[in-house]
Design an enzyme around this catalytic site. Structure first.
Site, PDB file in Angstrom:
ATOM      1  N   ALA A  85       0.835  -1.214   0.000  1.00 23.82           N
ATOM      2  CA  ALA A  85       0.000   0.000   0.000  1.00 23.82           C
ATOM      3  C   ALA A  85       0.865   1.258   0.000  1.00 23.82           C
ATOM      4  CB  ALA A  85      -0.935  -0.001   1.200  1.00 23.82           C
ATOM      5  N   GLY A 101      -5.876  -6.492  -0.329  1.00 28.50           N
ATOM      6  CA  GLY A 101      -6.446  -5.528   0.608  1.00 28.50           C
ATOM      7  C   GLY A 101      -5.511  -4.368   0.820  1.00 28.50           C
ATOM      8  N   GLU A 102      -5.555  -3.752   2.015  1.00 28.36           N
ATOM      9  CA  GLU A 102      -4.709  -2.597   2.389  1.00 28.36           C
ATOM     10  C   GLU A 102      -5.115  -1.317   1.668  1.00 28.36           C
ATOM     11  OE1 GLU A 102      -0.605  -3.391   1.491  1.00 28.36           O
ATOM     12  OE2 GLU A 102      -0.479  -5.147   2.778  1.00 28.36           O
ATOM     13  N   GLY A 103      -6.004  -1.428   0.675  1.00 26.52           N
ATOM     14  CA  GLY A 103      -6.333  -0.287  -0.167  1.00 26.52           C
ATOM     15  C   GLY A 103      -5.615  -0.337  -1.504  1.00 26.52           C
TER      16      GLY A 103
END
Lengths: 382, 382
Positions: free
Chosen positions: A86, A347-349
């Protein structure tokens, strides 16, 4: 969405020096954001701020993930040190990164870039009963709203959702089943890459969670008994009101009931980061900025946010479609088309960050591209 | 591709603080670029330079496009004034824009950002016979090679292909049929948006072009008589050489024959911008930088470049998949997976520009993300 701004944005797209519709899905993004901002062209969604909401999950005890729970804490450290994917993606696209502890199962030392809004040391095991109390889910939601509001106050014109929480795809799958009525076997996936045996166990855990919490999985949580009761309880007062008023009030009550039901569902099978992300979406929409959704965690949180306040969906852009099967179910229910489809499952953005330049490009076209008239370019022959 | 760099890149991906394979198709991009650069991690592909090759097409006379031919010239003016979608996207992603006149059917005044490398005032009508002479196709190819070399000399570490040429999707469809053996009805699309009647005519024009030029549409242009003849003519000399040498020489001759055939095919049904883009790809690969391909024009030009020198494909990244059906045929033949799929059908390099931050992000991960060891993050349990 503002219908005038939508119409103006469409008309503007058609005057630009390009064949009509030639920017495909990006034209629709620009038009949607014009509708959400109630102005055409919509403001350039820059700069962007990513918030990574981190929390732990009681359901980890059911063996739904091959990763130790401590990895949530360790990855928070990695984000703060700038060493995660990220961070690299945020550097690439020029987004800021804020990490928000809403429920990590350990105490975190204060650090630049970290916001401690801890609601609990992780959730309870959703397969045994509610993951959160009503107070916890409200506090987590509120934490998300506050982060969104503050990031916009600090100058952000686009918010990107991020998450970290070992076992959180299990909670996401349960939320997606509860809000869409989809079956656990369809909505549950391999998350960070579980084997066949673990996947089977994970599906079983999701089923048990829905049963344990009385969520038979009706669309928009409507099958949950809470919703029906709340609605029915209000009915007697409305016997004498006019038909139009009745319809309006009825719709309002329906919405209130749906919102109450959504909070119960979120508390029952969600995670603290899911609740916080739902709040982050509400806060971003309230502040009038676009919210780029990351993957399946954001998608399931957006189902909750949409059930709480349907209009927020206008402000949402689906950043990507993850490899997790439930994510497509959630996006289809929300009516959102993902911009990036590269089988990411991190995930994580990360998926939201990758979509961010595409969203900016879509809007920039509305500001900078010449029209056939202004550029002296001949239009297509009729 | 360098197998050691590829293996190192894969191993490096697996040590990074993310579940293995969690970056999906982006991991493959980073690994491919490591192979092409023969070093892991591969260099960050920044800054990027877009070159838009502009040219006109004799086949426009067949009524294959609803746009007047002058739009090619007018859009060159629009690019130079900064008013086109490609300019807005280039600003968004930080790429420079160079416009190259390789065959616009009018004289252009010198201007900053414009390079005049005019080979002809448009091509001949490919439905009646060869679109270009052997000299023209060579000159256009060479112009593309030179632009690539100079942009890299000026500091570009990534090249992005762009095109402008009213009627150029007709030439692309014919090239794709000739190089892949696909049928005209499958490979021909609506370009900038033609109606049913024009599409039917366009398919017929592509069929006529293949027939008029003796291109029955065998894969890699092998069905063209030139290739067979060149190969056969060399055979007698090789009767006495050793088996291994024979195989090597045979492969080399096969490749030479294929290259000769590719040049004939490109001259027969290509456009001056297709030839220039093929050269641009060759030049980028020769300079050792990644080349991000835009849409169907680039895809069809890449088929020619790959037939001329198969190793160039290692340096190519498919920026996007356009709405034009032949593009998917070309990408599948090249073995490339597109990064962006948003039904764009504009050309100019717009799809390549959108993919550029994704390519950078993929490579940046290799440079900046911590490993499990360095970050003290626990790995997945076996």
């Amino acid at each position: 969405a503002d219908p005038v701004a939508v119409a103006e944005a469409r008309a503007h797209q058609d005057r630009l020096t390009k064949p009509r519709g030639a920017l495909g899905a990006l034209e629709e993004v620009a038009v949607r954001l014009a509708g959400a901002a109630a102005v055409s062209p919509p403001p350039l969604p820059a700069p962007a701020a990513l918030a990574i909401f981190a929390a732990d999950h009681g359901v980890h005890a059911q063996g739904v993930s091959p990763w130790p729970q401590e990895v949530t804490l360790q990855m928070v450290g990695n984000f703060l040190a700038g060493g995660a994917v990220a961070n690299a993606f945020a550097t690439q696209v020029g987004a800021s990164v804020t990490v928000v502890d809403v429920g990590v199962a350990a105490d975190l030392d204060p650090a630049p870039g970290l916001r401690i809004s801890k609601v609990a040391y992780g959730t309870a095991d959703l397969s045994q009963g509610p993951a959160m109390t009503a107070e916890q889910v409200t506090a987590a939601l509120e934490a998300g709203v506050v982060v969104a509001r503050e990031l916009v106050e600090q100058g952000a014109r686009c918010l990107i959702t991020g998450d970290m929480g070992i076992a959180n795809t299990t909670a996401s799958a349960a939320l997606i089943c509860a809000f869409t009525g989809q079956d656990a076997a369809v909505a549950t996936g391999r998350g960070t890459g579980v084997d066949d045996e673990t996947l089977e166990r994970k599906v079983e855990v999701v089923r048990r969670a829905l049963l344990a919490n009385g969520l038979t999985g009706g669309p928009d949580g409507a099958a949950s008994p809470g919703a029906q009761t709340a609605h029915a309880a209000q009915m007697p007062q409305m016997v004498h009101i006019e038909q139009k008023e009745y319809k309006e009030q009825s719709a309002q009550i329906e919405q209130t009931a749906q919102a109450a039901s959504a909070m119960k569902t979120l508390a029952a099978v969600g995670g603290l980061e899911h609740a916080a992300i739902a709040g982050f979406i509400l806060g971003g929409a309230a502040a009038g900025v676009p919210v780029i959704l990351d993957g399946v965690i954001a998608g399931s949180a957006a189902l909750a946010a949409a059930a709480l306040a349907p209009a927020v969906v206008d402000h949402c852009v689906a950043g990507h479609r993850s490899a997790e099967p439930g994510h497509a179910v959630a996006l289809s229910h929300l009516g959102l088309r993902p911009l990036v489809e590269l089988e990411l499952r991190l995930g994580e953005g990360t998926g939201g960050l990758l979509a961010y330049p595409l969203v900016c490009a879509a809007v920039r076209v509305m500001h900078e591209v010449a029209t056939f008239d202004s550029a002296g370019v001949s239009d297509k022959e009729a």
